[in-house]
Scaffold this active site. Sequence first.
Site, PDB file in Angstrom:
ATOM      1  N   ARG A  24      37.537  60.272 -48.743  1.00 15.74           N
ATOM      2  CA  ARG A  24      37.203  61.325 -49.703  1.00 15.74           C
ATOM      3  C   ARG A  24      35.765  61.205 -50.204  1.00 15.74           C
ATOM      4  O   ARG A  24      35.332  62.027 -51.025  1.00 15.74           O
ATOM      5  CB  ARG A  24      38.142  61.230 -50.890  1.00 15.74           C
ATOM      6  CG  ARG A  24      39.248  62.289 -50.885  1.00 15.74           C
ATOM      7  CD  ARG A  24      40.067  62.056 -52.107  1.00 15.74           C
ATOM      8  NE  ARG A  24      40.880  63.137 -52.538  1.00 15.74           N
ATOM      9  CZ  ARG A  24      42.174  63.258 -52.251  1.00 15.74           C
ATOM     10  NH1 ARG A  24      42.753  62.432 -51.426  1.00 15.74           N
ATOM     11  NH2 ARG A  24      42.862  64.232 -52.789  1.00 15.74           N
ATOM     12  N   ARG A  84      53.234  74.805 -56.132  1.00 14.53           N
ATOM     13  CA  ARG A  84      53.707  73.477 -55.746  1.00 14.53           C
ATOM     14  C   ARG A  84      54.140  72.651 -56.961  1.00 14.53           C
ATOM     15  O   ARG A  84      55.046  71.823 -56.867  1.00 14.53           O
ATOM     16  CB  ARG A  84      52.593  72.731 -54.985  1.00 14.53           C
ATOM     17  CG  ARG A  84      53.042  71.406 -54.414  1.00 14.53           C
ATOM     18  CD  ARG A  84      51.988  70.784 -53.525  1.00 14.53           C
ATOM     19  NE  ARG A  84      50.950  70.109 -54.281  1.00 14.53           N
ATOM     20  CZ  ARG A  84      49.906  69.481 -53.705  1.00 14.53           C
ATOM     21  NH1 ARG A  84      49.755  69.483 -52.403  1.00 14.53           N
ATOM     22  NH2 ARG A  84      49.004  68.865 -54.448  1.00 14.53           N
ATOM     23  N   ARG A 129      54.302  66.880 -59.643  1.00 15.79           N
ATOM     24  CA  ARG A 129      53.076  66.086 -59.772  1.00 15.79           C
ATOM     25  C   ARG A 129      52.315  66.510 -61.021  1.00 15.79           C
ATOM     26  O   ARG A 129      51.990  67.685 -61.179  1.00 15.79           O
ATOM     27  CB  ARG A 129      52.181  66.290 -58.529  1.00 15.79           C
ATOM     28  CG  ARG A 129      52.561  65.395 -57.376  1.00 15.79           C
ATOM     29  CD  ARG A 129      51.743  65.699 -56.152  1.00 15.79           C
ATOM     30  NE  ARG A 129      50.295  65.607 -56.363  1.00 15.79           N
ATOM     31  CZ  ARG A 129      49.411  65.582 -55.374  1.00 15.79           C
ATOM     32  NH1 ARG A 129      49.827  65.639 -54.123  1.00 15.79           N
ATOM     33  NH2 ARG A 129      48.124  65.515 -55.630  1.00 15.79           N
ATOM     34  N   ARG A 184      39.910  68.976 -59.627  1.00 15.11           N
ATOM     35  CA  ARG A 184      40.122  68.392 -58.285  1.00 15.11           C
ATOM     36  C   ARG A 184      39.338  69.186 -57.234  1.00 15.11           C
ATOM     37  O   ARG A 184      38.781  68.606 -56.298  1.00 15.11           O
ATOM     38  CB  ARG A 184      41.616  68.370 -57.942  1.00 15.11           C
ATOM     39  CG  ARG A 184      42.348  67.268 -58.702  1.00 15.11           C
ATOM     40  CD  ARG A 184      43.826  67.520 -58.803  1.00 15.11           C
ATOM     41  NE  ARG A 184      44.509  67.463 -57.538  1.00 15.11           N
ATOM     42  CZ  ARG A 184      45.679  68.072 -57.303  1.00 15.11           C
ATOM     43  NH1 ARG A 184      46.268  68.796 -58.222  1.00 15.11           N
ATOM     44  NH2 ARG A 184      46.243  67.962 -56.130  1.00 15.11           N
ATOM     45  N   LYS A 208      47.320  69.809 -46.253  1.00 18.91           N
ATOM     46  CA  LYS A 208      47.168  68.577 -45.457  1.00 18.91           C
ATOM     47  C   LYS A 208      48.477  67.789 -45.370  1.00 18.91           C
ATOM     48  O   LYS A 208      48.870  67.362 -44.294  1.00 18.91           O
ATOM     49  CB  LYS A 208      46.099  67.656 -46.077  1.00 18.91           C
ATOM     50  CG  LYS A 208      44.727  68.248 -46.194  1.00 18.91           C
ATOM     51  CD  LYS A 208      43.730  67.224 -46.729  1.00 18.91           C
ATOM     52  CE  LYS A 208      43.978  66.733 -48.136  1.00 18.91           C
ATOM     53  NZ  LYS A 208      43.746  67.711 -49.202  1.00 18.91           N
TER      54      LYS A 208
HETATM   55  P1  AMP Z   1      46.270  63.624 -52.855  1.00 23.33           P
HETATM   56  O1  AMP Z   1      47.733  63.366 -52.810  1.00 23.33           O
HETATM   57  O2  AMP Z   1      45.579  63.301 -51.576  1.00 23.33           O
HETATM   58  O3  AMP Z   1      45.955  65.007 -53.376  1.00 23.33           O
HETATM   59  O4  AMP Z   1      45.667  62.609 -53.935  1.00 23.33           O
HETATM   60  C1  AMP Z   1      46.059  62.631 -55.298  1.00 23.33           C
HETATM   61  C2  AMP Z   1      45.058  61.845 -56.136  1.00 23.33           C
HETATM   62  O5  AMP Z   1      45.027  60.498 -55.699  1.00 23.33           O
HETATM   63  C3  AMP Z   1      43.626  62.326 -56.038  1.00 23.33           C
HETATM   64  O6  AMP Z   1      43.340  63.412 -56.911  1.00 23.33           O
HETATM   65  C4  AMP Z   1      42.865  61.072 -56.419  1.00 23.33           C
HETATM   66  O7  AMP Z   1      42.925  60.833 -57.808  1.00 23.33           O
HETATM   67  C5  AMP Z   1      43.691  59.973 -55.760  1.00 23.33           C
HETATM   68  N1  AMP Z   1      43.253  59.729 -54.357  1.00 23.33           N
HETATM   69  C6  AMP Z   1      43.973  59.928 -53.218  1.00 23.33           C
HETATM   70  N2  AMP Z   1      43.284  59.571 -52.129  1.00 23.33           N
HETATM   71  C7  AMP Z   1      42.083  59.137 -52.581  1.00 23.33           C
HETATM   72  C8  AMP Z   1      40.911  58.653 -51.936  1.00 23.33           C
HETATM   73  N3  AMP Z   1      40.826  58.562 -50.596  1.00 23.33           N
HETATM   74  N4  AMP Z   1      39.858  58.305 -52.715  1.00 23.33           N
HETATM   75  C9  AMP Z   1      39.921  58.376 -54.049  1.00 23.33           C
HETATM   76  N5  AMP Z   1      40.985  58.859 -54.731  1.00 23.33           N
HETATM   77  C10 AMP Z   1      42.071  59.229 -54.012  1.00 23.33           C
END
Ligand code: AMP
Length: 217
Positions: free
Chosen positions: A115, A154, A160, A172, A40
């Site tokens: 989410r 990654r 990360r 996740r 994404k």
């Molecule tokens: P991402 O970079 O989108 O993979 O997000 C990394 C982490 O941020 C996720 O595993 C969640 O802990 C938190 N996170 C990001 N976006 C959301 C969201 N829309 N709702 C809840 N937690 C989020």
Amino acid sequence: MALTIAASDVICVQYIHWYVKSNIFSMVNFLIFGPPGSGKGTQSVKLAEKFNLSHLSTGDMLRAEIAAGTELGKRMSSIMSKGELVPDEVVIEMIASRIDSTRDRTGFLFDGFPRTVAQTVALEKMLNDRKMKIDSMLVLDVDHDELVKRLVARAELSGRPDDKDPSVIENRIDVYKEKTEPIINYCRERGIYQPVNGVGSIDDIFRRLSKYIKKLI
Ligand code: AMP
């Protein structure tokens, strides 16, 4: 005569005001959707540039809070390092504050948001209140083994913490299945669900996504 001019001036100013505000009415808004590791983020950056979309990634916003050492960042960091979702209110607030400050874009590209179904309902309301909607949900389809392979690779580059630990990666993916995937049915019922094959080269996947975006803008 003077009164007539003054009245028409007022109408004219009101019209300009309405027109400037209503510019956002014509925005076309996309969700880019898929499990962690589905690509994404990579695709969003390219798509946002090509189609002049405003790319809103809640993951990026949260990592920026952590990097800046804010109170919010400190509170969210332990949740994120376990691979759990942060509370709905936190991300809804982040998105709300960005929507009204965005101008001169073709539309929004929401990445990693919503989410949960509650976040989806909140987003729809935010958009509907501004005479907009979610126009399409582009779902990247990638199988489990490929996701894990990508996330492990990654971790080397991204640094990360949530990419480094295999148990956090699995969590996740589980959280995605349990809390995020139900959004697909919600959007399918609204006729905006668009699955996209998420396996192949970055350019191939980009071409597939671009085709669906072009259809709507
Ligand atoms: P991402 O970079 O989108 O993979 O997000 C990394 C982490 O941020 C996720 O595993 C969640 O802990 C938190 N996170 C990001 N976006 C959301 C969201 N829309 N709702 C809840 N937690 C989020």
